[in-house]
Motif scaffolding. Structure first.
Motif, PDB file in Angstrom:
ATOM      1  N   HIS A  15       5.463  12.507  23.017  1.00 49.70           N
ATOM      2  CA  HIS A  15       4.359  12.737  22.080  1.00 49.70           C
ATOM      3  C   HIS A  15       3.407  13.805  22.622  1.00 49.70           C
ATOM      4  O   HIS A  15       2.981  14.700  21.887  1.00 49.70           O
ATOM      5  N   LEU A  16       3.083  13.706  23.899  1.00 54.90           N
ATOM      6  CA  LEU A  16       2.132  14.621  24.520  1.00 54.90           C
ATOM      7  C   LEU A  16       2.544  16.080  24.371  1.00 54.90           C
ATOM      8  O   LEU A  16       1.703  16.950  24.099  1.00 54.90           O
ATOM      9  N   PHE A  17       3.828  16.366  24.514  1.00 50.67           N
ATOM     10  CA  PHE A  17       4.288  17.758  24.541  1.00 50.67           C
ATOM     11  C   PHE A  17       5.021  18.217  23.279  1.00 50.67           C
ATOM     12  O   PHE A  17       5.420  19.382  23.199  1.00 50.67           O
ATOM     13  N   LYS A  18       5.214  17.349  22.295  1.00 46.63           N
ATOM     14  CA  LYS A  18       6.050  17.741  21.155  1.00 46.63           C
ATOM     15  C   LYS A  18       5.471  18.927  20.384  1.00 46.63           C
ATOM     16  O   LYS A  18       6.218  19.832  19.979  1.00 46.63           O
ATOM     17  N   TYR A  19       4.171  18.961  20.181  1.00 44.84           N
ATOM     18  CA  TYR A  19       3.575  20.078  19.444  1.00 44.84           C
ATOM     19  C   TYR A  19       3.453  21.324  20.324  1.00 44.84           C
ATOM     20  O   TYR A  19       3.561  22.453  19.825  1.00 44.84           O
ATOM     21  N   PHE A  20       3.261  21.126  21.614  1.00 46.30           N
ATOM     22  CA  PHE A  20       3.253  22.252  22.557  1.00 46.30           C
ATOM     23  C   PHE A  20       4.612  22.950  22.541  1.00 46.30           C
ATOM     24  O   PHE A  20       4.700  24.180  22.457  1.00 46.30           O
ATOM     25  N   ILE A  21       5.689  22.171  22.610  1.00 42.73           N
ATOM     26  CA  ILE A  21       7.049  22.725  22.565  1.00 42.73           C
ATOM     27  C   ILE A  21       7.252  23.522  21.284  1.00 42.73           C
ATOM     28  O   ILE A  21       7.756  24.652  21.295  1.00 42.73           O
ATOM     29  N   GLN A  22       6.850  22.936  20.185  1.00 40.36           N
ATOM     30  CA  GLN A  22       7.002  23.575  18.877  1.00 40.36           C
ATOM     31  C   GLN A  22       6.246  24.903  18.813  1.00 40.36           C
ATOM     32  O   GLN A  22       6.783  25.928  18.358  1.00 40.36           O
ATOM     33  N   GLU A  23       5.003  24.910  19.279  1.00 40.26           N
ATOM     34  CA  GLU A  23       4.187  26.118  19.176  1.00 40.26           C
ATOM     35  C   GLU A  23       4.631  27.209  20.146  1.00 40.26           C
ATOM     36  O   GLU A  23       4.605  28.396  19.799  1.00 40.26           O
ATOM     37  N   MET A  24       5.056  26.832  21.341  1.00 45.01           N
ATOM     38  CA  MET A  24       5.508  27.848  22.296  1.00 45.01           C
ATOM     39  C   MET A  24       6.809  28.495  21.819  1.00 45.01           C
ATOM     40  O   MET A  24       7.011  29.704  21.979  1.00 45.01           O
ATOM     41  N   LYS A  25       7.680  27.719  21.214  1.00 43.12           N
ATOM     42  CA  LYS A  25       8.895  28.294  20.634  1.00 43.12           C
ATOM     43  C   LYS A  25       8.541  29.262  19.510  1.00 43.12           C
ATOM     44  O   LYS A  25       9.145  30.334  19.391  1.00 43.12           O
ATOM     45  N   ALA A  26       7.570  28.877  18.694  1.00 37.70           N
ATOM     46  CA  ALA A  26       7.151  29.737  17.583  1.00 37.70           C
ATOM     47  C   ALA A  26       6.579  31.059  18.085  1.00 37.70           C
ATOM     48  O   ALA A  26       6.648  32.074  17.392  1.00 37.70           O
ATOM     49  N   GLN A  27       6.031  31.044  19.294  1.00 38.85           N
ATOM     50  CA  GLN A  27       5.475  32.262  19.881  1.00 38.85           C
ATOM     51  C   GLN A  27       6.523  33.087  20.628  1.00 38.85           C
ATOM     52  O   GLN A  27       6.190  34.114  21.220  1.00 38.85           O
ATOM     53  N   GLY A  28       7.778  32.638  20.615  1.00 38.62           N
ATOM     54  CA  GLY A  28       8.853  33.424  21.197  1.00 38.62           C
ATOM     55  C   GLY A  28       9.259  33.034  22.600  1.00 38.62           C
ATOM     56  O   GLY A  28      10.097  33.703  23.220  1.00 38.62           O
ATOM     57  N   TYR A  29       8.728  31.955  23.124  1.00 38.82           N
ATOM     58  CA  TYR A  29       9.120  31.490  24.459  1.00 38.82           C
ATOM     59  C   TYR A  29      10.420  30.694  24.373  1.00 38.82           C
ATOM     60  O   TYR A  29      10.694  30.033  23.364  1.00 38.82           O
ATOM     61  N   ARG A  30      11.206  30.767  25.430  1.00 35.22           N
ATOM     62  CA  ARG A  30      12.341  29.849  25.551  1.00 35.22           C
ATOM     63  C   ARG A  30      11.822  28.591  26.228  1.00 35.22           C
ATOM     64  O   ARG A  30      11.234  28.647  27.307  1.00 35.22           O
ATOM     65  N   VAL A  31      12.016  27.430  25.577  1.00 35.01           N
ATOM     66  CA  VAL A  31      11.516  26.170  26.115  1.00 35.01           C
ATOM     67  C   VAL A  31      12.695  25.260  26.443  1.00 35.01           C
ATOM     68  O   VAL A  31      13.516  24.960  25.571  1.00 35.01           O
ATOM     69  N   ILE A  32      12.766  24.843  27.690  1.00 37.45           N
ATOM     70  CA  ILE A  32      13.802  23.923  28.145  1.00 37.45           C
ATOM     71  C   ILE A  32      13.142  22.577  28.422  1.00 37.45           C
ATOM     72  O   ILE A  32      12.113  22.512  29.105  1.00 37.45           O
ATOM     73  N   VAL A  33      13.714  21.508  27.896  1.00 35.46           N
ATOM     74  CA  VAL A  33      13.167  20.173  28.086  1.00 35.46           C
ATOM     75  C   VAL A  33      14.124  19.348  28.938  1.00 35.46           C
ATOM     76  O   VAL A  33      15.306  19.228  28.612  1.00 35.46           O
TER      77      VAL A  33
END
Length: 364
Positions: A15-33
């Motif tokens: 829950h803490l990071f779900k929106y962070f992951i979403q927004e960073m991907k939208a900004q063009g970052y590659r996000v690995i969980v």
């Protein structure tokens, strides 16, 4: 393209990071969980369609916890090298250690007092940046620490992020406005839970007896529920629990995180466990905003008296909604803060230290 690694070790971290992951991907970052192989963690990640890499299991034994953390570290190290990770973020013991042997800059979040989780605090002292809620500003965490005016739960429960879904009530046969209660019980198996007590079965049954004449009761628990109270077991998906908590009349239990979540959603929250009065974050929610109450194991009769008083109080939820608004005026959307911090790193670190309200308003 820069790469961010988010390390998930508890269902609340999803829950803490779900929106962070979403927004960073939208900004063009590659996000690995990376994620611990825990049933509820995996269920939540899949419910939110977040791709993940399993990095280890969760164990109850203290010795096994540290053995598995070592293998967890090795697996994450391999991922950091393979994907040339730029930034790591999480409530994680392994990420800060990796700053010593990789190029990755690590942002470590922690909302527990040093006195309660000294081992974890020592591990994250290696992080490039340590983030604490402002309620912990009195602690000496070193020059790399930044405090923010928020709570971890406001990364996903702030009104900017969270809108309760009334449809969850229909699933459980509850009418809008109907009185109902949620109870939450912990198993206290974390490394810092040694000797910690919560509610026993006789106490749980007594609370149920008190509440039952007023409305429906739903119980959620980490593990198998006792046979005596199994009829009240909560049949709702974990990704829908916050909507149910928002509409609940009262939340009672011996957990930590979910009591805070309920309180920050504007639902009166009452807990009993050995941590009562020992933690700065719950203390602030209780003492400054009067959104929750905490009791020690020897204060059960006082807890029962309070529950009885609250269930008879008229306009209970309306009162708590006003208290919640006061809290929200002081606090920020933590996801927004994290996004700005990473997107403008390292300049954002200087800004966060110089900006007195820690809102990163300069980092647009």
């Amino acid at each position: 393209m820069k790469t961010i690694l988010v390390d998930i070790n508890h269902p609340a971290h999803v829950h803490l990071f779900k929106y962070f992951i979403q927004e960073m991907k939208a900004q063009g970052y590659r996000v690995i969980v990376t994620a611990k192989e825990v049933k509820v963690i995996i269920r939540l990640l899949e419910a939110y369609k977040i791709e993940y890499i399993k990095v280890g299991q969760k164990k109850d034994s203290l010795a096994l916890k540290y053995i598995y953390e070592f293998f967890h570290l090795l697996k994450v190290l391999g991922i950091v090298w393979k994907y040339r990770v730029d930034y790591g973020i999480g409530i994680s013991m392994v990420l800060p250690i990796l700053t010593k042997i990789t190029r990755m800059k690590v942002i470590a979040l922690d909302d527990d007092d040093l006195t309660v989780t000294p081992t974890f605090a020592k591990a994250i002292s290696f992080a490039s940046t340590i983030l604490n809620p402002s309620a912990l500003s009195f602690e000496d965490r070193g020059p790399n620490r930044i405090c923010h005016p928020s709570f971890h739960e406001l990364a996903y429960l702030h009104p900017n992020r969270f809108e309760p879904q009334v449809s969850v009530l229909k699933e459980l046969g509850i009418e809008p406005g109907e009185t109902f209660f949620i109870m939450r019980f912990n198993v206290f198996k974390a490394h810092h839970d040694a000797g910690v007590r919560g509610l026993d079965i006789a106490q749980k049954l007594r609370i149920i007896k008190l509440l039952k004449p007023f409305g429906k009761i739903f119980i959620t628990t980490e593990r198998d529920i006792e046979p005596e109270i199994k009829e009240y077991q909560l049949p709702v998906a974990p990704e829908k629990i916050h909507s149910l908590m928002y509409f609940a009349t009262l939340f009672v239990g011996d957990s930590q995180t979910m009591i805070s979540e309920a309180a920050l959603l504007g639902t009166p929250a009452i807990k009993l466990n050995s941590f009562a009065g020992r933690l700065s974050i719950p203390n602030e929610i209780e003492e400054k905003y009067a959104l929750c109450y905490s009791f020690l194991p020897n204060q059960f009769e006082e807890m029962i008296a309070l529950i009885d008083r609250l269930v008879h109080q008229k306009k209970l939820k309306e009162d708590w909604a006003l208290r919640r608004q006061k809290m929200l005026m002081d606090k920020i959307d933590l996801t927004d803060f994290l996004v700005r911090l990473v997107a403008h790193y390292p300049e954002s670190i200087r800004m966060a230290k110089e900006n007195p309200d820690r809102r990163l308003s300069v980092a647009q």
